[in-house]
Design a protein around this motif. Structure first.
Motif, PDB file in Angstrom:
ATOM      1  N   PHE A  24      13.194   2.351 -15.400  1.00 31.16           N
ATOM      2  CA  PHE A  24      11.912   3.030 -15.338  1.00 31.16           C
ATOM      3  C   PHE A  24      11.693   3.555 -13.928  1.00 31.16           C
ATOM      4  CE2 PHE A  24      11.592  -1.562 -15.857  1.00 31.16           C
ATOM      5  CZ  PHE A  24      10.950  -2.006 -14.713  1.00 31.16           C
ATOM      6  N   SER A  25      10.836   4.547 -13.816  1.00 37.82           N
ATOM      7  CA  SER A  25      10.629   5.250 -12.560  1.00 37.82           C
ATOM      8  C   SER A  25       9.419   4.717 -11.804  1.00 37.82           C
ATOM      9  CB  SER A  25      10.434   6.745 -12.842  1.00 37.82           C
ATOM     10  OG  SER A  25       9.960   7.412 -11.697  1.00 37.82           O
ATOM     11  N   LEU A  26       9.658   4.292 -10.575  1.00 42.16           N
ATOM     12  CA  LEU A  26       8.573   3.825  -9.716  1.00 42.16           C
ATOM     13  C   LEU A  26       7.567   4.939  -9.461  1.00 42.16           C
ATOM     14  CD1 LEU A  26       7.325   1.618  -7.925  1.00 42.16           C
ATOM     15  CD2 LEU A  26       8.829   2.413  -6.082  1.00 42.16           C
ATOM     16  N   SER A  27       8.051   6.156  -9.216  1.00 38.60           N
ATOM     17  CA  SER A  27       7.129   7.263  -8.921  1.00 38.60           C
ATOM     18  C   SER A  27       6.272   7.623 -10.137  1.00 38.60           C
ATOM     19  CB  SER A  27       7.886   8.495  -8.409  1.00 38.60           C
ATOM     20  OG  SER A  27       8.796   8.972  -9.370  1.00 38.60           O
ATOM     21  N   GLU A  28       6.842   7.522 -11.330  1.00 39.79           N
ATOM     22  CA  GLU A  28       6.038   7.792 -12.531  1.00 39.79           C
ATOM     23  C   GLU A  28       4.967   6.723 -12.707  1.00 39.79           C
ATOM     24  OE1 GLU A  28       8.206   8.503 -16.127  1.00 39.79           O
ATOM     25  OE2 GLU A  28       9.450  10.039 -15.178  1.00 39.79           O
ATOM     26  N   ILE A  29       5.331   5.473 -12.493  1.00 38.05           N
ATOM     27  CA  ILE A  29       4.363   4.382 -12.622  1.00 38.05           C
ATOM     28  C   ILE A  29       3.272   4.539 -11.565  1.00 38.05           C
ATOM     29  CG2 ILE A  29       4.049   1.881 -12.382  1.00 38.05           C
ATOM     30  CD1 ILE A  29       6.876   1.608 -13.634  1.00 38.05           C
ATOM     31  N   ALA A  30       3.675   4.859 -10.330  1.00 35.92           N
ATOM     32  CA  ALA A  30       2.699   5.039  -9.242  1.00 35.92           C
ATOM     33  C   ALA A  30       1.788   6.232  -9.490  1.00 35.92           C
ATOM     34  CB  ALA A  30       3.424   5.205  -7.909  1.00 35.92           C
ATOM     35  N   GLY A  31       2.256   7.198 -10.266  1.00 42.24           N
ATOM     36  CA  GLY A  31       1.470   8.393 -10.547  1.00 42.24           C
ATOM     37  C   GLY A  31       0.485   8.253 -11.694  1.00 42.24           C
ATOM     38  N   VAL A  32       0.504   7.135 -12.384  1.00 39.94           N
ATOM     39  CA  VAL A  32      -0.413   6.933 -13.509  1.00 39.94           C
ATOM     40  C   VAL A  32      -1.837   6.804 -12.969  1.00 39.94           C
ATOM     41  CG1 VAL A  32      -1.095   5.344 -15.353  1.00 39.94           C
ATOM     42  CG2 VAL A  32       1.332   5.858 -14.975  1.00 39.94           C
ATOM     43  N   ARG A  33      -2.737   7.594 -13.528  1.00 38.61           N
ATOM     44  CA  ARG A  33      -4.155   7.537 -13.161  1.00 38.61           C
ATOM     45  C   ARG A  33      -4.930   7.026 -14.367  1.00 38.61           C
ATOM     46  NH1 ARG A  33      -2.145   7.071  -9.156  1.00 38.61           N
ATOM     47  NH2 ARG A  33      -1.882   8.606  -7.523  1.00 38.61           N
ATOM     48  N   LEU A  34      -5.652   5.955 -14.148  1.00 37.66           N
ATOM     49  CA  LEU A  34      -6.410   5.290 -15.200  1.00 37.66           C
ATOM     50  C   LEU A  34      -7.889   5.634 -15.060  1.00 37.66           C
ATOM     51  CD1 LEU A  34      -4.634   1.846 -14.768  1.00 37.66           C
ATOM     52  CD2 LEU A  34      -4.230   3.495 -16.599  1.00 37.66           C
ATOM     53  N   PRO A  35      -8.684   5.324 -16.072  1.00 37.63           N
ATOM     54  CA  PRO A  35     -10.123   5.551 -15.955  1.00 37.63           C
ATOM     55  C   PRO A  35     -10.717   4.816 -14.754  1.00 37.63           C
ATOM     56  CG  PRO A  35      -9.524   5.049 -18.223  1.00 37.63           C
ATOM     57  CD  PRO A  35      -8.293   4.817 -17.387  1.00 37.63           C
ATOM     58  N   PHE A  36     -11.832   5.315 -14.302  1.00 31.52           N
ATOM     59  CA  PHE A  36     -12.590   4.713 -13.198  1.00 31.52           C
ATOM     60  C   PHE A  36     -11.820   4.732 -11.878  1.00 31.52           C
ATOM     61  CE2 PHE A  36     -13.569   2.338 -17.165  1.00 31.52           C
ATOM     62  CZ  PHE A  36     -14.793   2.929 -17.434  1.00 31.52           C
ATOM     63  N   GLY A  37     -10.854   5.643 -11.747  1.00 29.10           N
ATOM     64  CA  GLY A  37     -10.089   5.765 -10.518  1.00 29.10           C
ATOM     65  C   GLY A  37      -9.074   4.665 -10.295  1.00 29.10           C
ATOM     66  N   MET A  38      -8.806   3.881 -11.310  1.00 32.31           N
ATOM     67  CA  MET A  38      -7.871   2.767 -11.158  1.00 32.31           C
ATOM     68  C   MET A  38      -6.434   3.263 -11.315  1.00 32.31           C
ATOM     69  SD  MET A  38      -9.928  -0.350 -12.902  1.00 32.31           S
ATOM     70  CE  MET A  38      -9.040  -1.587 -11.988  1.00 32.31           C
ATOM     71  N   VAL A  39      -5.495   2.450 -10.814  1.00 32.29           N
ATOM     72  CA  VAL A  39      -4.066   2.766 -10.864  1.00 32.29           C
ATOM     73  C   VAL A  39      -3.291   1.514 -11.275  1.00 32.29           C
ATOM     74  CG1 VAL A  39      -4.212   4.588  -9.113  1.00 32.29           C
ATOM     75  CG2 VAL A  39      -3.816   2.221  -8.403  1.00 32.29           C
ATOM     76  N   ILE A  40      -2.015   1.677 -11.535  1.00 32.45           N
ATOM     77  CA  ILE A  40      -1.138   0.541 -11.808  1.00 32.45           C
ATOM     78  C   ILE A  40      -1.095  -0.318 -10.545  1.00 32.45           C
ATOM     79  CG2 ILE A  40       1.213  -0.177 -12.395  1.00 32.45           C
ATOM     80  CD1 ILE A  40      -0.333   1.252 -14.686  1.00 32.45           C
ATOM     81  N   GLU A  41      -1.086  -1.629 -10.725  1.00 28.37           N
ATOM     82  CA  GLU A  41      -1.130  -2.550  -9.592  1.00 28.37           C
ATOM     83  C   GLU A  41       0.094  -3.450  -9.555  1.00 28.37           C
ATOM     84  OE1 GLU A  41      -4.764  -4.758  -9.319  1.00 28.37           O
ATOM     85  OE2 GLU A  41      -5.988  -2.996  -9.734  1.00 28.37           O
ATOM     86  N   ARG A  42       0.354  -3.989  -8.370  1.00 24.85           N
ATOM     87  CA  ARG A  42       1.394  -4.982  -8.157  1.00 24.85           C
ATOM     88  C   ARG A  42       0.731  -6.354  -8.240  1.00 24.85           C
ATOM     89  NH1 ARG A  42       2.125  -6.850  -3.003  1.00 24.85           N
ATOM     90  NH2 ARG A  42       1.284  -4.873  -2.258  1.00 24.85           N
ATOM     91  N   ASP A  43       1.337  -7.264  -8.964  1.00 19.76           N
ATOM     92  CA  ASP A  43       0.818  -8.628  -9.052  1.00 19.76           C
ATOM     93  C   ASP A  43       1.148  -9.324  -7.740  1.00 19.76           C
ATOM     94  OD1 ASP A  43       0.333 -11.347  -9.511  1.00 19.76           O
ATOM     95  OD2 ASP A  43       0.930 -11.201 -11.613  1.00 19.76           O
TER      96      ASP A  43
END
Length: 140
Positions: A75-94
């Motif tokens: 899977f692509s790190l840049s694609e995951i980092a580019g995901v924009r979620l509602p309320f301005g949220m993004v994919i996060e690192r645990d």
């Protein structure tokens, strides 16, 4: 949030280099523990990564897009980092993710449990002392 810290990048690259070295020497491929967990804070999508390719973008690991069908793959790190979620949220690192279990154990457990999050619950229960997940009794 920075998804890939320098020390995590180093560990992911080392795992990929070790896998390639084993393959070229015709040895059994290593089964490293995941060193990175990414997740959707508004959903069930979860990624566990063990390797990072030469391009600095291609991760290898266990991915579950929230449908309860985890798969090993790239899977692509840049694609995951580019995901924009509602309320301005993004994919996060645990930030607190650590694992003593190799990727194969995660994959087998997730296939039985459904999502990666279900596997996480089962695996953590397996190594927790009895009663560790119980709330202490008040009073006394």
């Amino acid at each position: 949030m920075i998804l890939l810290l320098p020390e995590t990048r180093f560990a992911l690259r080392a795992n990929e280099i070790n896998r390639r070295a084993a393959a070229s020497a015709e040895r059994a491929e290593p089964d490293p523990v995941p060193v990175l967990k990414l997740f959707n804070p508004l959903g069930a999508a979860t990624w566990l990564a063990t390797e990072l390719g030469d391009d600095g973008d291609t991760l290898f690991g266990l991915a579950d897009l929230g449908f309860g069908c985890p798969e090993l793959g790239y899977f692509s790190l840049s694609e995951i980092a580019g995901v924009r979620l509602p309320f301005g949220m993004v994919i996060e690192r645990d930030l607190s993710f650590e694992s003593a279990f190799p990727l194969s154990v995660w994959a087998d457990t997730a296939r039985r449990a459904g999502p990666i999050l279900g596997a996480q619950t089962l695996l953590y229960r397996a190594v927790s002392p009895p009663g560790a997940d119980e709330l202490p009794l008040s009073g006394g």
